[in-house]
Design a protein around this motif. Structure first.
Motif, short mmCIF file in Angstrom:
data_model
loop_
_atom_site.label_atom_id
_atom_site.label_comp_id
_atom_site.label_asym_id
_atom_site.label_seq_id
_atom_site.Cartn_x
_atom_site.Cartn_y
_atom_site.Cartn_z
N THR A 1 0.83 -1.32 -0.09
CA THR A 1 -0.03 0.03 0.01
C THR A 1 0.96 1.23 0.13
O THR A 1 2.13 1.07 0.03
CB THR A 1 -1.00 0.12 1.18
N ASN B 1 -14.94 7.22 6.53
CA ASN B 1 -14.00 7.38 5.37
C ASN B 1 -14.25 8.71 4.83
O ASN B 1 -15.63 9.09 4.55
CB ASN B 1 -14.40 6.19 4.42
N ARG C 1 -14.20 10.12 2.19
CA ARG C 1 -14.86 10.19 0.78
C ARG C 1 -16.48 9.71 0.76
O ARG C 1 -17.05 10.62 0.19
CB ARG C 1 -14.24 9.28 -0.24
N ARG D 1 -4.42 -5.84 2.82
CA ARG D 1 -4.54 -4.40 2.77
C ARG D 1 -5.88 -3.69 2.52
O ARG D 1 -6.18 -2.51 2.70
CB ARG D 1 -3.83 -4.02 1.54
C1 LIG Z 1 -12.00 -0.07 0.53
C2 LIG Z 1 -12.03 1.27 -0.29
C3 LIG Z 1 -11.49 2.35 0.44
C4 LIG Z 1 -11.44 1.21 -1.72
O1 LIG Z 1 -11.74 2.28 -2.29
P1 LIG Z 1 -12.11 2.13 -3.75
O2 LIG Z 1 -12.19 3.39 -4.47
O3 LIG Z 1 -13.52 1.33 -3.89
O4 LIG Z 1 -10.89 1.44 -4.55
P2 LIG Z 1 -10.91 1.10 -6.02
O5 LIG Z 1 -11.90 0.22 -6.39
O6 LIG Z 1 -10.60 2.19 -6.60
O7 LIG Z 1 -9.61 0.20 -6.13
C5 LIG Z 1 -9.66 -1.20 -5.55
C6 LIG Z 1 -8.23 -1.79 -5.89
O8 LIG Z 1 -7.39 -1.00 -4.77
C7 LIG Z 1 -6.69 -2.14 -4.24
N1 LIG Z 1 -6.72 -1.99 -2.55
C8 LIG Z 1 -7.17 -2.08 -1.62
N2 LIG Z 1 -6.70 -1.82 -0.70
C9 LIG Z 1 -5.67 -1.20 -0.80
C10 LIG Z 1 -4.53 -0.34 -0.22
N3 LIG Z 1 -4.63 -0.32 1.17
N4 LIG Z 1 -3.52 0.14 -0.95
C11 LIG Z 1 -3.53 0.07 -2.22
N5 LIG Z 1 -4.39 -0.76 -2.97
C12 LIG Z 1 -5.35 -1.19 -2.32
C13 LIG Z 1 -7.50 -3.32 -4.33
O9 LIG Z 1 -6.80 -4.57 -3.99
C14 LIG Z 1 -8.13 -3.15 -5.80
O10 LIG Z 1 -7.01 -3.69 -6.50
P3 LIG Z 1 -7.27 -4.36 -7.98
O11 LIG Z 1 -8.41 -3.38 -8.71
O12 LIG Z 1 -6.01 -4.63 -8.83
O13 LIG Z 1 -8.13 -5.60 -7.54
C15 LIG Z 1 -13.45 1.69 -0.28
O14 LIG Z 1 -14.25 0.82 -1.10
C16 LIG Z 1 -14.03 2.09 1.10
O15 LIG Z 1 -13.72 3.03 1.67
N6 LIG Z 1 -15.32 1.17 1.35
C17 LIG Z 1 -15.74 1.26 2.57
C18 LIG Z 1 -15.20 0.42 3.75
C19 LIG Z 1 -15.52 0.89 5.03
O16 LIG Z 1 -15.69 1.96 5.34
N7 LIG Z 1 -15.96 -0.13 5.90
C20 LIG Z 1 -16.45 -0.02 6.94
C21 LIG Z 1 -17.76 0.42 7.22
S1 LIG Z 1 -18.51 0.71 8.68
#
Ligand SMILES: CC(C)(COP(=O)(O)OP(=O)(O)OC[C@H]1O[C@@H](n2cnc3c(N)ncnc32)[C@H](O)[C@@H]1OP(=O)(O)O)[C@@H](O)C(=O)NCCC(=O)NCCS
Length: 333
Positions: free
Chosen positions: A36, A263, A265, A159
């Motif tokens: 990450t 989060n 965003r 991650r």
């Molecule tokens: C998890 C979260 C940050 C991911 O952000 P996102 O914008 O949806 O991410 P994207 O879809 O653009 O990217 C996903 C990619 O990032 C990768 N990725 C995930 N975590 C990562 C990290 N810590 N560092 C780098 N890459 C990461 C994934 O493996 C995926 O890769 P792939 O496309 O090769 O499979 C977002 O979905 C989120 O915040 N969700 C809510 C989670 C939460 O808050 N849960 C608790 C609720 S109470």
């Protein structure tokens, strides 16, 4: 949304507290465990660092520290507390309830108590349980804690989850409004939709997947999450809860929105959907990450310290999480 309580005792908040462990885990530290980067984490979540409990600290340790600050703020002694509700999904152990130890350590000799498991919605649900028990006349002084040591159920090889969460605790003391003189409870909501064990859960350790060599090999005792599903759900319900408050009370009545610190965003998207500016929100996600049941409780005390709780204005606290569960608590400060 429930109507303000009529014909029953009015309820308010006498004291607020929070505690976070000293150890800071930065994004740069995480870069050493998983693939990450600080840039990815900050851009996707707004989180810069989170707190991690020391080995000799348990969830009750954090809750007691927060509770002590809330008691001092209220000018009360532990022995005055009649009921302890501890919202957590990472209690000291599955049973007995962590509330029992919290009560003992603050000297609440005559109190009852129980834990409330609703993940990130836990504190917001517990504030409603406490307020209604006081409104009914059954109790007069209730300590509500939201406390978590999520670092003990995070997979530091995953991650997708380990960068998002941290440890901490917050506490609030509810009593009748004539004593509290602030933070009047106006109502709230508690909602759920089951069947989301594949979206956000700690699968192992319960009756569905009891602890076994197999459950350990499959890493089922760690948190699992489908991030994108959670993201969409969180934005939709958060915006909906805020819109309901606006419809009922009007935008101008709202002093501050203190959402579950999930989060940056998600918070920005939900505020945009609700048609409200970001300066109406109190955020500390950058410092602590998501602390589940502790998050709104910690933010409430920090908003109070920052002078963001305006006399006579509404404090809206929306929360959402595993279950799926969601709801809000509404106060007039
Ligand atoms: C998890 C979260 C940050 C991911 O952000 P996102 O914008 O949806 O991410 P994207 O879809 O653009 O990217 C996903 C990619 O990032 C990768 N990725 C995930 N975590 C990562 C990290 N810590 N560092 C780098 N890459 C990461 C994934 O493996 C995926 O890769 P792939 O496309 O090769 O499979 C977002 O979905 C989120 O915040 N969700 C809510 C989670 C939460 O808050 N849960 C608790 C609720 S109470």
């Amino acid at each position: 949304m429930a109507d303000p309580l009529i014909g029953v005792r009015r309820v308010g908040i006498a004291g607020l507290g929070r505690y976070v462990p000293e150890k800071i885990l930065s994004n740069a530290d995480l870069e050493k465990f998983v693939d990450t980067s600080d840039e990815w984490i900050v851009q996707r979540t707004g989180i810069k660092e989170r707190r991690i409990a020391a080995k000799d600290q348990y969830t009750s340790t954090l809750a007691v520290a927060a509770a002590q600050q809330a008691l001092d703020d209220a000018g009360m002694k532990g022995e005055e507390i009649e009921l302890v509700i501890c919202a957590t999904v990472t209690g000291d152990q599955p049973f007995p309830a962590t509330a029992c130890r919290v009560g003992m350590e603050i000297g609440a000799k005559n109190a009852g108590g129980f834990d409330l498991a609703a993940a990130c919605s836990g504190f917001v649900f517990a504030t409603q349980v406490a307020s209604n028990m006081i409104a009914s006349g059954q109790y007069s002084k209730i300590l509500v804690c939201g406390a978590e040591i999520l670092s003990r159920i995070l997979d530091y090889k995953d991650r997708n989850t380990c960068v998002l969460f941290g440890d901490g605790a917050g506490a609030a003391i509810f009593t009748t409004l004539d004593i509290a003189q602030r933070g009047e409870y106006l109502g709230g909501s508690i909602s759920m939709k089951g069947g989301a064990e594949d979206v956000l859960a700690q699968p192992g350790g319960g009756s569905r997947h009891p602890a076994s060599l197999d459950s350990i090999e499959q890493r089922l005792h760690f948190m699992k999450m489908g991030g994108t599903k959670v993201f969409r759900f969180a934005v939709r319900v958060f915006a909906g809860l805020v819109r309901d408050v606006i419809e009922k009370y009007g935008k101008d009545e709202i002093g501050v929105i203190i959402p579950h610190q999930v989060n940056q965003r998600i918070i920005e998207s939900a505020m945009d959907q609700a048609g409200l500016p970001m300066d109406m929100v109190f955020c500390n996600i950058n410092k602590y990450g998501n602390t589940s049941a502790a998050s709104v409780a910690i933010a409430l005390r920090e908003a109070y310290d920052a002078g963001r709780l305006e006399k006579g204005k509404l404090v809206v606290m929306p929360a959402f999480g595993a279950g799926m569960s969601w709801g809000h608590t509404l106060l007039r400060w």
